[in-house]
Write a protein that holds these residues in place. Structure first.
Motif, PDB file in Angstrom:
ATOM      1  N   GLU A  65      63.873   0.532  93.786  1.00  0.00           N
ATOM      2  CA  GLU A  65      63.158   0.718  94.456  1.00  0.00           C
ATOM      3  C   GLU A  65      64.699   1.056  95.903  1.00  0.00           C
ATOM      4  N   PHE A  66      65.003  -0.109  95.983  1.00  0.00           N
ATOM      5  CA  PHE A  66      66.265   0.556  97.262  1.00  0.00           C
ATOM      6  C   PHE A  66      67.576   1.505  96.869  1.00  0.00           C
ATOM      7  N   PRO A  67      67.664   1.790  95.601  1.00  0.00           N
ATOM      8  CA  PRO A  67      68.712   2.991  95.313  1.00  0.00           C
ATOM      9  C   PRO A  67      67.485   4.548  95.728  1.00  0.00           C
ATOM     10  N   ILE A  68      66.243   4.225  95.955  1.00  0.00           N
ATOM     11  CA  ILE A  68      66.001   5.268  95.820  1.00  0.00           C
ATOM     12  C   ILE A  68      65.799   5.848  97.873  1.00  0.00           C
ATOM     13  N   VAL A  73      75.757  -2.387  99.920  1.00  0.00           N
ATOM     14  CA  VAL A  73      74.249  -3.369  99.945  1.00  0.00           C
ATOM     15  C   VAL A  73      74.081  -4.064  98.783  1.00  0.00           C
ATOM     16  N   THR A  74      74.353  -4.829  98.208  1.00  0.00           N
ATOM     17  CA  THR A  74      74.033  -5.170  96.522  1.00  0.00           C
ATOM     18  C   THR A  74      72.471  -5.855  96.784  1.00  0.00           C
ATOM     19  N   ILE A  75      71.897  -5.336  95.406  1.00  0.00           N
ATOM     20  CA  ILE A  75      70.870  -5.969  95.296  1.00  0.00           C
ATOM     21  C   ILE A  75      70.644  -7.657  94.503  1.00  0.00           C
ATOM     22  N   LYS A  76      70.191  -8.925  94.342  1.00  0.00           N
ATOM     23  CA  LYS A  76      70.302  -9.347  93.673  1.00  0.00           C
ATOM     24  C   LYS A  76      69.818 -10.650  94.377  1.00  0.00           C
ATOM     25  N   MET A 126      63.640  -5.377  93.855  1.00  0.00           N
ATOM     26  CA  MET A 126      63.620  -3.565  94.618  1.00  0.00           C
ATOM     27  C   MET A 126      65.226  -3.154  93.910  1.00  0.00           C
ATOM     28  N   LYS A 127      65.688  -3.358  92.695  1.00  0.00           N
ATOM     29  CA  LYS A 127      67.046  -2.771  91.971  1.00  0.00           C
ATOM     30  C   LYS A 127      66.498  -1.228  92.054  1.00  0.00           C
TER      31      LYS A 127
END
Length: 363
Positions: free
Chosen positions: A235-238, A292-295, A232-233
């Motif tokens: 999509e999430f920022p969008i 929120v971190t994406i990992k 989701m790296k």
């Protein structure tokens, strides 16, 4: 006389040469599926017609038969690799190590590969012995190991065998998993399902879909269940970028609006779910979103059942309750924990929630 001896030598070795040439299996990338599992990885290798067993080894066979090379084995017993017979010099091996070797002679049915050999690989495998030489190999994407393919079952060297290096590359099987997500959404949720294509403007689609599926009402509690694994790296920022305007548009439709979040990953990750309660402090929620971190999430299925089931922890007050699930991955087909998709569905119905799903393209 010399010519006769030469001819006799050729005739003696010719059957061996022809026999070796007749056993020539070759594995391609399409024959191998390597997937993240709970505490390691699942490796599936398609059963080729002439191959009746495979032994994973630390290197290929040395030209000098006096130099050993060793089969890979695990440090503890795993059921996937258990009870496999090994034959050496026409005898079944019976040692304390045999239950731990990565050998398979009993292929199983695989939905993509058909008949396939199955190995469970923990994060570390070992080889060799103290009286010879020994070592360990860390199993991760990019690791190379040798697949020794045998004409006979039980890794029996009395028949032909052939070595081939394979590189462990994580398999995505994205088409299969994406269809599983859509199937899951139709079975578990009760709202709209929007499948987003790669060529669509994600910001516009998210904004329109979410706003159009929040009804005009005096009060509405809106919860976003969002996948926060590495896929989701992008999509999430969008979603973060549209959040301020999205809140403004929702406030035009709902006089008393509250918003909350359930972020989710998977078992073995930093967290399975993380809950942010419903609130009307939208600026504070935006700050939380930005931290929120994406990992994580090396395998495709995630803890979606658990995320939905955890709606029971949300501080609902409004009679109208709307949920949006944003993910590119289905739940595990076989639950990792106690929460099943039936339990997730029952929780949506019990809480009187309208749950919508946004199926994002897997990257």
């Amino acid at each position: 006389m010399c010519h006769r001896r030469f001819l006799l030598s050729v005739l003696l070795f010719l059957p061996v040469i022809l026999f070796a040439q007749s056993f020539n299996p070759v594995l391609t990338k399409k024959d191998i599926i390597f997937e993240k599992s709970d505490t390691g990885y699942d490796l599936y290798i398609r059963k080729l017609k002439e191959v009746n067993s495979i032994l994973l080894t630390e290197s290929q066979r040395y030209p000098d038969p006096k130099i050993n090379n060793y089969g890979l084995r695990t440090e503890i017993y795993y059921e996937a690799n258990s009870d496999e017979i090994r034959v050496l010099d026409d005898k079944i091996l019976h040692t304390k190590y045999d239950a731990f070797f990565l050998v398979d002679s009993t292929p199983e049915r695989h939905s993509i590969l058909g008949e396939a050999f199955h190995f469970f690989l923990p994060e570390k495998v070992i080889y060799g012995y103290k009286w010879s030489y020994e070592g360990e190999i860390l199993i991760q994407p990019g690791t190379k190991i040798n697949a020794r393919m045998f004409e006979k079952p039980y890794s029996d060297y009395s028949g032909a065998f052939l070595d081939q290096w394979i590189t462990l590359e994580l398999s995505t099987s994205t088409a299969t998993h994406h269809s599983e997500l859509m199937k899951y959404a139709s079975q578990v949720t009760n709202g709209k399902i929007r499948v987003i294509q790669r060529n669509e403007n994600l910001a516009d689609v998210l904004n329109r879909f979410i706003v159009s599926n929040v009804a005009v009402s005096p009060k509405n509690d809106v919860v976003f269940i969002i996948d926060t694994t590495i896929s989701m790296k992008e999509e999430f920022p969008i979603f973060i970028s549209i959040y301020p305007n999205l809140i403004k548009e929702l406030q035009r439709k709902v006089r008393n609006l509250r918003v909350g979040f359930i972020f989710f990953r998977d078992y073995g990750e930093e967290y399975i779910t993380k809950i942010e309660p419903l609130t009307d402090n939208f600026e504070e929620l935006e700050q939380i979103l930005r931290t929120v971190t994406i990992k994580g999430g090396q395998d495709i299925p995630e803890a979606l059942n658990e995320a939905i089931y955890d709606l029971k922890e949300i501080n609902f007050e409004a009679d109208r309750r709307t949920v949006f699930i944003l993910t590119d991955a289905p739940a595990h087909p076989v639950p990792k924990g106690k929460i099943t998709k039936e339990m997730a569905k029952e929780k949506i119905e019990e809480l009187g929630i309208k749950a919508n799903v946004i199926c994002l393209p897997y990257r």
